[in-house]
Design a protein around this motif. Structure first.
Motif, PDB file in Angstrom:
ATOM      1  N   ILE A 119      -1.718  11.536   2.977  1.00  0.00           N
ATOM      2  CA  ILE A 119      -2.386  12.821   2.814  1.00  0.00           C
ATOM      3  C   ILE A 119      -3.899  12.687   3.393  1.00  0.00           C
ATOM      4  N   ASP A 120      -2.912  13.757   3.647  1.00  0.00           N
ATOM      5  CA  ASP A 120      -4.377  14.921   3.993  1.00  0.00           C
ATOM      6  C   ASP A 120      -5.619  15.421   3.685  1.00  0.00           C
ATOM      7  N   LEU A 121      -6.850  15.222   3.811  1.00  0.00           N
ATOM      8  CA  LEU A 121      -7.608  15.942   2.661  1.00  0.00           C
ATOM      9  C   LEU A 121      -7.992  17.123   3.747  1.00  0.00           C
ATOM     10  N   ALA A 122      -8.296  18.015   3.786  1.00  0.00           N
ATOM     11  CA  ALA A 122      -8.892  19.269   4.469  1.00  0.00           C
ATOM     12  C   ALA A 122     -10.352  18.841   4.434  1.00  0.00           C
ATOM     13  N   LEU A 123     -10.622  19.472   5.451  1.00  0.00           N
ATOM     14  CA  LEU A 123     -12.135  19.890   5.591  1.00  0.00           C
ATOM     15  C   LEU A 123     -12.434  20.515   4.613  1.00  0.00           C
ATOM     16  N   PHE A 124     -14.071  20.265   4.314  1.00  0.00           N
ATOM     17  CA  PHE A 124     -14.503  21.123   3.432  1.00  0.00           C
ATOM     18  C   PHE A 124     -14.678  21.794   2.121  1.00  0.00           C
ATOM     19  N   VAL A 125     -13.178  20.918   1.721  1.00  0.00           N
ATOM     20  CA  VAL A 125     -12.827  21.099   0.550  1.00  0.00           C
ATOM     21  C   VAL A 125     -12.971  19.521  -0.877  1.00  0.00           C
ATOM     22  N   TRP A 126     -13.409  19.848  -1.766  1.00  0.00           N
ATOM     23  CA  TRP A 126     -13.511  18.623  -2.656  1.00  0.00           C
ATOM     24  C   TRP A 126     -12.487  18.269  -3.298  1.00  0.00           C
ATOM     25  N   TYR A 127     -12.358  16.561  -2.974  1.00  0.00           N
ATOM     26  CA  TYR A 127     -11.355  15.920  -3.749  1.00  0.00           C
ATOM     27  C   TYR A 127     -11.970  14.979  -4.900  1.00  0.00           C
ATOM     28  N   SER A 128     -11.253  14.340  -5.524  1.00  0.00           N
ATOM     29  CA  SER A 128     -11.693  13.362  -6.312  1.00  0.00           C
ATOM     30  C   SER A 128     -10.312  11.732  -6.239  1.00  0.00           C
ATOM     31  N   VAL A 129     -10.859  10.943  -6.012  1.00  0.00           N
ATOM     32  CA  VAL A 129     -10.041  10.342  -5.330  1.00  0.00           C
ATOM     33  C   VAL A 129      -9.838   8.740  -6.648  1.00  0.00           C
ATOM     34  N   CYS A 130      -9.219   8.376  -7.436  1.00  0.00           N
ATOM     35  CA  CYS A 130      -9.157   7.698  -8.146  1.00  0.00           C
ATOM     36  C   CYS A 130      -8.271   6.338  -7.560  1.00  0.00           C
ATOM     37  N   CYS A 131      -8.606   5.112  -7.651  1.00  0.00           N
ATOM     38  CA  CYS A 131      -7.974   3.282  -8.325  1.00  0.00           C
ATOM     39  C   CYS A 131      -8.128   3.069  -9.014  1.00  0.00           C
ATOM     40  N   LEU A 132      -6.824   2.381  -9.493  1.00  0.00           N
ATOM     41  CA  LEU A 132      -6.770   2.019 -11.144  1.00  0.00           C
ATOM     42  C   LEU A 132      -5.726   0.191 -10.483  1.00  0.00           C
ATOM     43  N   TRP A 133      -6.580  -0.411 -10.935  1.00  0.00           N
ATOM     44  CA  TRP A 133      -6.137  -1.467 -11.119  1.00  0.00           C
ATOM     45  C   TRP A 133      -5.702  -2.888 -12.066  1.00  0.00           C
ATOM     46  N   ASP A 134      -4.919  -2.524 -12.746  1.00  0.00           N
ATOM     47  CA  ASP A 134      -4.388  -3.667 -13.700  1.00  0.00           C
ATOM     48  C   ASP A 134      -3.621  -4.584 -13.706  1.00  0.00           C
ATOM     49  N   THR A 135      -4.150  -6.218 -13.872  1.00  0.00           N
ATOM     50  CA  THR A 135      -3.791  -7.596 -13.299  1.00  0.00           C
ATOM     51  C   THR A 135      -2.796  -8.036 -14.070  1.00  0.00           C
ATOM     52  N   ARG A 136      -2.825  -7.213 -15.489  1.00  0.00           N
ATOM     53  CA  ARG A 136      -1.332  -7.752 -16.303  1.00  0.00           C
ATOM     54  C   ARG A 136      -0.228  -7.279 -15.876  1.00  0.00           C
ATOM     55  N   ARG A 137      -0.219  -5.908 -15.430  1.00  0.00           N
ATOM     56  CA  ARG A 137       0.919  -5.701 -14.964  1.00  0.00           C
ATOM     57  C   ARG A 137       1.522  -5.610 -13.371  1.00  0.00           C
ATOM     58  N   GLN A 138      -0.177  -6.229 -12.545  1.00  0.00           N
ATOM     59  CA  GLN A 138      -0.247  -6.986 -11.618  1.00  0.00           C
ATOM     60  C   GLN A 138       0.627  -5.002 -10.646  1.00  0.00           C
ATOM     61  N   LEU A 139      -0.553  -3.805 -11.302  1.00  0.00           N
ATOM     62  CA  LEU A 139       0.033  -2.841 -10.985  1.00  0.00           C
ATOM     63  C   LEU A 139      -1.490  -2.201 -10.099  1.00  0.00           C
ATOM     64  N   LEU A 140      -1.111  -0.945  -9.320  1.00  0.00           N
ATOM     65  CA  LEU A 140      -1.922  -0.584  -8.716  1.00  0.00           C
ATOM     66  C   LEU A 140      -1.282   1.035  -8.304  1.00  0.00           C
ATOM     67  N   GLU A 141      -2.794   1.979  -8.919  1.00  0.00           N
ATOM     68  CA  GLU A 141      -2.522   3.540  -8.878  1.00  0.00           C
ATOM     69  C   GLU A 141      -3.984   4.085  -7.642  1.00  0.00           C
ATOM     70  N   VAL A 142      -2.662   5.000  -7.632  1.00  0.00           N
ATOM     71  CA  VAL A 142      -4.316   5.823  -7.095  1.00  0.00           C
ATOM     72  C   VAL A 142      -3.540   7.459  -6.611  1.00  0.00           C
ATOM     73  N   TYR A 143      -4.738   8.061  -7.462  1.00  0.00           N
ATOM     74  CA  TYR A 143      -4.270   9.577  -7.682  1.00  0.00           C
ATOM     75  C   TYR A 143      -5.379  10.304  -7.581  1.00  0.00           C
ATOM     76  N   CYS A 144      -5.087  11.464  -6.467  1.00  0.00           N
ATOM     77  CA  CYS A 144      -6.217  12.477  -6.160  1.00  0.00           C
ATOM     78  C   CYS A 144      -6.296  14.143  -6.598  1.00  0.00           C
ATOM     79  N   ASN A 145      -7.455  14.492  -7.304  1.00  0.00           N
ATOM     80  CA  ASN A 145      -7.447  15.459  -8.157  1.00  0.00           C
ATOM     81  C   ASN A 145      -6.705  15.678  -9.579  1.00  0.00           C
ATOM     82  N   GLY A 146      -5.843  14.013  -9.962  1.00  0.00           N
ATOM     83  CA  GLY A 146      -6.173  13.623 -10.919  1.00  0.00           C
ATOM     84  C   GLY A 146      -4.051  13.883 -10.830  1.00  0.00           C
TER      85      GLY A 146
END
Length: 259
Positions: A119-146
């Motif tokens: 994923i290419d994050l452009a210059l001079f643009v705001w991004y909200s990046v989130c990382c979610l981890w759940d051990t029970r489900r062994q699941l990793l998720e990453v979100y960008c701007n929702g």
């Protein structure tokens, strides 16, 4: 005829209770400096960074971590934040948790492993990046701007190790309690780092909810080398207006009550 009377004792008790409520309200506002609408400007210097102080991250088997970032220089590598809990290694790849960029990829570090997300994050643009981890489900998720940009069933049941060091704007390692290595310094602005001890719903990620583990408040961070800059155009900046309104309301209620 039945009479209703309000004796002096009741009036005095009401005054005391009201005064206590106003005092508590003003005390909370004075003690908490929310950083809504205040960003960090970083210039890529390895000797300038912001770190977590006064609070310790516990072991987390579920978590959500989010940060807003705005790149202002076209560099091949950069770092938004890093969390290090392994004091026996100075290898950046052994980070417990971290977010960086390499060419046109997001690079996520988790439990001493890393993965690149195209994923290419452009210059001079705001991004909200989130990382979610759940051990029970062994699941990793990453979100960008929702929006979901990466999901992975890792096959790992690890939990985030406690009592590590958290630094914004760099990948770092620590040894004997001191930060001994930093790299991939950020050039641009960072804002609104939050961490929760649960997996947030997708619809919650762009809300202005404050993290219950780490929050965007002054008492969480060491700003000795980089001071926040006010920017009322930032998302969630309007939340600051709510707290100012609450403070004004406390004052007005006190004045009205005395009259």
């Amino acid at each position: 005829m039945k009479r209703f009377m309000c004796g002096p004792g009741q009036h005095s008790s009401g005054n005391a209770l009201f005064t206590l409520m106003v005092a508590a309200c003003l005390f909370l506002l004075a003690e908490t400096h929310y950083l809504h609408g205040e960003r960090l400007d970083l210039l890529g210097r390895n000797d300038k960074y912001v770190s977590l102080v006064n609070f310790s991250i516990p072991e987390l088997c579920q978590f959500t971590v989010c940060i807003d970032l705005n790149r202002t220089a076209n560099v091949s590598s950069w770092a938004a934040f890093s969390y290090d809990a392994n004091t026996t290694s100075t290898d950046i790849n052994d980070l417990e948790l971290g977010l960086s960029g390499e060419n046109k990829h997001l690079r996520l570090y988790l439990f001493g492993t890393r993965r690149d997300i195209e994923i290419d994050l452009a210059l001079f643009v705001w991004y909200s990046v989130c990382c979610l981890w759940d051990t029970r489900r062994q699941l990793l998720e990453v979100y960008c701007n929702g929006n979901l940009v990466h999901t992975e069933a890792t096959g790992s049941a690890e939990c985030l190790k406690p009592s590590g060091s958290l630094v914004l704007g760099h990948l770092h390692k620590r040894k004997d309690g001191f930060i001994v290595r930093v790299s991939n310094s950020f050039i641009g602005s960072l804002y609104y780092f939050q961490m929760w001890d649960r997996v947030m719903g997708q619809e919650e990620l762009l809300d202005c909810t404050m993290g219950n583990i780490v929050s965007w408040k002054e008492e969480y961070w060491n700003f000795s080398s980089i001071l926040p800059v006010t920017d009322h155009h930032l998302r969630c900046g309007e939340s600051l207006q709510y707290f100012l309104f609450l403070g004004l309301l406390c004052v007005l209620l006190g004045i009205t009550h005395r009259e």
